[in-house]
Design an enzyme around this catalytic site. Structure first.
Site, PDB file in Angstrom:
ATOM      1  N   HIS A  60     -50.387  25.777 -30.088  1.00 28.11           N
ATOM      2  CA  HIS A  60     -50.150  25.959 -31.524  1.00 28.11           C
ATOM      3  C   HIS A  60     -49.280  27.193 -31.743  1.00 28.11           C
ATOM      4  O   HIS A  60     -49.015  27.962 -30.809  1.00 28.11           O
ATOM      5  CB  HIS A  60     -51.467  26.048 -32.297  1.00 28.11           C
ATOM      6  CG  HIS A  60     -52.321  27.222 -31.963  1.00 28.11           C
ATOM      7  ND1 HIS A  60     -52.870  27.421 -30.715  1.00 28.11           N
ATOM      8  CD2 HIS A  60     -52.728  28.284 -32.714  1.00 28.11           C
ATOM      9  CE1 HIS A  60     -53.600  28.526 -30.715  1.00 28.11           C
ATOM     10  NE2 HIS A  60     -53.510  29.078 -31.906  1.00 28.11           N
ATOM     11  N   HIS A  62     -49.594  30.103 -33.289  1.00 31.79           N
ATOM     12  CA  HIS A  62     -50.082  31.459 -33.492  1.00 31.79           C
ATOM     13  C   HIS A  62     -49.520  32.324 -32.380  1.00 31.79           C
ATOM     14  O   HIS A  62     -49.463  31.900 -31.218  1.00 31.79           O
ATOM     15  CB  HIS A  62     -51.610  31.499 -33.516  1.00 31.79           C
ATOM     16  CG  HIS A  62     -52.183  31.096 -34.841  1.00 31.79           C
ATOM     17  ND1 HIS A  62     -53.493  30.704 -35.001  1.00 31.79           N
ATOM     18  CD2 HIS A  62     -51.613  31.032 -36.080  1.00 31.79           C
ATOM     19  CE1 HIS A  62     -53.718  30.417 -36.283  1.00 31.79           C
ATOM     20  NE2 HIS A  62     -52.600  30.606 -36.944  1.00 31.79           N
ATOM     21  N   ASP A  64     -50.278  34.733 -30.409  1.00 30.36           N
ATOM     22  CA  ASP A  64     -50.914  35.048 -29.130  1.00 30.36           C
ATOM     23  C   ASP A  64     -50.877  33.867 -28.160  1.00 30.36           C
ATOM     24  O   ASP A  64     -51.379  33.972 -27.040  1.00 30.36           O
ATOM     25  CB  ASP A  64     -52.353  35.533 -29.328  1.00 30.36           C
ATOM     26  CG  ASP A  64     -53.222  34.576 -30.124  1.00 30.36           C
ATOM     27  OD1 ASP A  64     -52.690  33.835 -30.964  1.00 30.36           O
ATOM     28  OD2 ASP A  64     -54.451  34.575 -29.915  1.00 30.36           O
ATOM     29  N   HIS A  65     -50.255  32.765 -28.580  1.00 37.08           N
ATOM     30  CA  HIS A  65     -50.148  31.596 -27.709  1.00 37.08           C
ATOM     31  C   HIS A  65     -48.704  31.218 -27.377  1.00 37.08           C
ATOM     32  O   HIS A  65     -48.500  30.344 -26.530  1.00 37.08           O
ATOM     33  CB  HIS A  65     -50.864  30.405 -28.337  1.00 37.08           C
ATOM     34  CG  HIS A  65     -52.348  30.604 -28.426  1.00 37.08           C
ATOM     35  ND1 HIS A  65     -53.231  30.072 -27.523  1.00 37.08           N
ATOM     36  CD2 HIS A  65     -53.091  31.330 -29.297  1.00 37.08           C
ATOM     37  CE1 HIS A  65     -54.467  30.442 -27.833  1.00 37.08           C
ATOM     38  NE2 HIS A  65     -54.400  31.204 -28.907  1.00 37.08           N
ATOM     39  N   HIS A 140     -58.256  23.711 -35.915  1.00 32.45           N
ATOM     40  CA  HIS A 140     -57.995  25.144 -36.044  1.00 32.45           C
ATOM     41  C   HIS A 140     -57.395  25.413 -37.424  1.00 32.45           C
ATOM     42  O   HIS A 140     -57.309  24.510 -38.261  1.00 32.45           O
ATOM     43  CB  HIS A 140     -57.071  25.592 -34.913  1.00 32.45           C
ATOM     44  CG  HIS A 140     -56.959  27.073 -34.758  1.00 32.45           C
ATOM     45  ND1 HIS A 140     -58.040  27.926 -34.864  1.00 32.45           N
ATOM     46  CD2 HIS A 140     -55.881  27.873 -34.486  1.00 32.45           C
ATOM     47  CE1 HIS A 140     -57.643  29.162 -34.671  1.00 32.45           C
ATOM     48  NE2 HIS A 140     -56.340  29.160 -34.447  1.00 32.45           N
ATOM     49  N   ASP A 210     -57.026  26.833 -29.473  1.00 29.71           N
ATOM     50  CA  ASP A 210     -58.180  27.334 -30.211  1.00 29.71           C
ATOM     51  C   ASP A 210     -58.803  26.182 -31.012  1.00 29.71           C
ATOM     52  O   ASP A 210     -58.084  25.317 -31.483  1.00 29.71           O
ATOM     53  CB  ASP A 210     -57.755  28.408 -31.179  1.00 29.71           C
ATOM     54  CG  ASP A 210     -57.093  29.605 -30.515  1.00 29.71           C
ATOM     55  OD1 ASP A 210     -56.934  29.612 -29.274  1.00 29.71           O
ATOM     56  OD2 ASP A 210     -56.689  30.530 -31.219  1.00 29.71           O
ATOM     57  N   HIS A 268     -60.671  33.104 -24.228  1.00 27.94           N
ATOM     58  CA  HIS A 268     -60.224  33.446 -25.584  1.00 27.94           C
ATOM     59  C   HIS A 268     -61.251  34.346 -26.284  1.00 27.94           C
ATOM     60  O   HIS A 268     -61.613  34.143 -27.436  1.00 27.94           O
ATOM     61  CB  HIS A 268     -59.970  32.182 -26.411  1.00 27.94           C
ATOM     62  CG  HIS A 268     -59.070  32.431 -27.595  1.00 27.94           C
ATOM     63  ND1 HIS A 268     -59.553  32.719 -28.844  1.00 27.94           N
ATOM     64  CD2 HIS A 268     -57.720  32.456 -27.708  1.00 27.94           C
ATOM     65  CE1 HIS A 268     -58.551  32.884 -29.694  1.00 27.94           C
ATOM     66  NE2 HIS A 268     -57.419  32.728 -29.018  1.00 27.94           N
TER      67      HIS A 268
END
Length: 301
Positions: A60, A62, A64-65, A140, A210, A268
């Site tokens: 996805h 976001h 941090d990914h 998510h 997530d 995570h």
């Protein structure tokens, strides 16, 4: 099947932890799954050859990914890469990456293929003669997918002594390994089960990060060899799961139990906690075979 954790913490990078990224070696492939900041540094630390990474899967959008992806794409260019790179991720991943490449005048010299995802149902997104990769729809705050990597069944194994005993021509060996019975010249039928043993059991790996707790994905995870499932919070902070779209360690373990998986790998983590062992302790109350991901840790199955 080998899994290398490059990063497994939530939110922002720290001096002692990296955001989500991992490498899966299966079916002669090296797959990169998510690409948080610092990914290429961790790849070098683990001595993973950049040239062998041909498929990148982004869950996805976001940061941090995927904030490490454009840097990795640019490094591939500087290293003289010629092989195509396939990137699978949510709709919008192409726009984000190509805009950065355009404005920095850093277009790649190698083919860059984007496979944008938007389906809310599981779909097959990559396949060859040895492996298939499907999406696992996750719940998510933004559109998000997990990924299921699964080996295809191999050939059955010849019991050579039995085959030789029946004086079967070698021309039939390949069809026997494919599961076919043998019809002899005198009309006798030799059952395949007499001549072969089962193939090596297939291995499978599911990546789920997530997501909040959602039992809809259980059928997709049924009896996978290993499941990486996010466990951002401990039970004492479970009230944060619904609002943030995340899971607790116990919720991850509940999914593992319902899906009858082999090994559960937690990750995570929120950095508010002092030890990842706390996640393992809580999960083991529900599901016995639990491991905890840590940056740099390797798992072999």
């Amino acid at each position: 099947m080998k899994l290398t954790i490059l990063g497994c913490y939530s939110a922002t990078p720290r001096t002692f932890s990296n955001p989500t990224s991992q490498v899966l070696e299966i079916g002669n492939h090296i797959f990169l799954i998510d690409c948080g900041e610092g990914t290429q540094v961790e790849l070098r630390k683990k001595k993973i050859k950049f040239s062998r990474i041909k498929h990148v899967f982004i869950s996805h959008l976001h940061g941090d990914h995927f904030y490490g992806l454009v840097g990795l794409v640019s490094t591939f260019k500087m290293l003289g890469r010629e092989a195509p790179l396939h990137i699978y991720g949510p709709k919008g991943i192409k726009e984000i990456i190509t805009l950065q490449l355009k404005l920095s005048d850093s277009w790649t010299d190698y083919p860059l293929h984007f496979h944008e995802l938007s389906s809310l149902e599981s779909e097959l997104i990559m396949e060859d003669e040895r492996i298939e990769v499907s999406t696992i729809p996750l719940q998510h705050r933004v559109y998000c997918n997990g990924f299921l990597f699964k080996e295809k069944p191999g050939d059955r194994k010849l019991i050579l002594s039995k085959v030789l005993n029946y004086d079967i021509d070698k021309a039939y060996y390949n069809s026997i390994k494919k599961g076919k019975d043998v019809v002899m010249d005198d009309g006798r039928v030799i059952a395949n089960e007499e001549l072969t043993t089962d193939p090596t059991p297939i291995k499978s790996y599911a990546f789920c990060s997530d997501t909040k707790y959602d039992e809809k994905k259980v059928p997709l995870l049924n009896q996978v060899t290993a499941l990486y499932h996010e466990s951002t919070f401990l039970e004492k902070h479970k009230h944060l799961c619904e609002r943030t779209g995340h899971s607790s360690a116990k919720e991850a373990a509940t999914i593992a139990k319902k899906a009858s998986i082999g090994t559960l790998i937690l990750g995570h983590y929120s950095t508010r906690y002092d030890s990842v062992e706390l996640f393992k302790e809580e999960a083991k109350e529900i599901f016995e075979n639990v491991e905890v991901a840590e940056d740099g840790k390797e798992f072999e199955f």
